[in-house]
Design a protein around this motif. Sequence first.
Motif, short mmCIF file in Angstrom:
data_model
loop_
_atom_site.label_atom_id
_atom_site.label_comp_id
_atom_site.label_asym_id
_atom_site.label_seq_id
_atom_site.Cartn_x
_atom_site.Cartn_y
_atom_site.Cartn_z
N GLU A 4 -15.40 24.50 13.67
CA GLU A 4 -14.06 23.99 13.68
C GLU A 4 -13.31 24.19 15.07
OE1 GLU A 4 -11.57 25.26 10.34
OE2 GLU A 4 -13.07 24.39 8.88
N ARG A 5 -13.50 25.08 15.58
CA ARG A 5 -12.76 25.39 16.84
C ARG A 5 -13.52 24.45 17.97
NH1 ARG A 5 -11.99 30.97 15.14
NH2 ARG A 5 -14.10 31.40 16.17
N GLN A 6 -14.86 24.45 17.74
CA GLN A 6 -15.52 23.78 18.84
C GLN A 6 -15.16 22.29 18.57
OE1 GLN A 6 -19.73 24.35 18.22
NE2 GLN A 6 -19.67 26.23 19.27
N ASP A 48 -12.55 21.12 17.40
CA ASP A 48 -10.94 20.86 17.81
C ASP A 48 -11.20 20.58 19.29
OD1 ASP A 48 -10.13 20.84 15.12
OD2 ASP A 48 -9.37 23.10 15.26
N ARG A 86 -15.57 28.41 11.02
CA ARG A 86 -14.13 28.61 11.87
C ARG A 86 -14.87 28.44 13.09
NH1 ARG A 86 -12.51 33.78 9.23
NH2 ARG A 86 -11.08 33.07 7.43
N GLN A 87 -15.68 28.80 13.62
CA GLN A 87 -16.24 28.43 15.22
C GLN A 87 -16.58 27.12 15.40
OE1 GLN A 87 -19.33 31.37 15.82
NE2 GLN A 87 -18.39 33.00 15.75
#
Length: 174
Positions: A72-74, A76, A69-70
């Motif tokens: 993916e946030r990076q 994004d 998730r981290q």
Amino acid sequence: MGEGGDSSARGSEQLRLELGQEKQMKEMLELSIFELRNTLTELERRLGSVEDEGNEWKTRYETQVELNRQLERQTDGLQEKMEHIRGNPTDRLSSIRSFDQMPVGSLNQLLKQLEEEKRNLQNQLKDYELRLEQEAKAYHKANDERRMYLAEISQMLFLQCSGLMLKLLQVYGS
């Protein structure tokens, strides 16, 4: 009077036999209960070790999911920055001007560096995806084993309780 004494002797002999049978049955039941308790203790111990192992895999799986998730946030965030730069012509022009002022050798070096960083990030992402898949498989395998042990414990308890009930019915039902 003799017949009354024989009848009384037969009655007491009958009672002694029944008492002996009851004692044997009691010993058998106590042994059966003892064995049931030992079996239950062993199965609970085995279940505990499987549950501990399952918790370890679950923790590893959840950690990996959070790491993904981290990432993916990076990803994004970087994509938003790219879209922002592409969408705002003044920002694009300022970056173009700064690149215009750089010598060709520096631009080639920067390009190689960015390509290497891109490859590293892609490889890292593939590694994380593979690890996540492996961790998920391991977690599901451990969880399936846990379920199998639970089913085995339930079946053993049912069978032993059924056997105990049959013994009780044989002793007290007749």
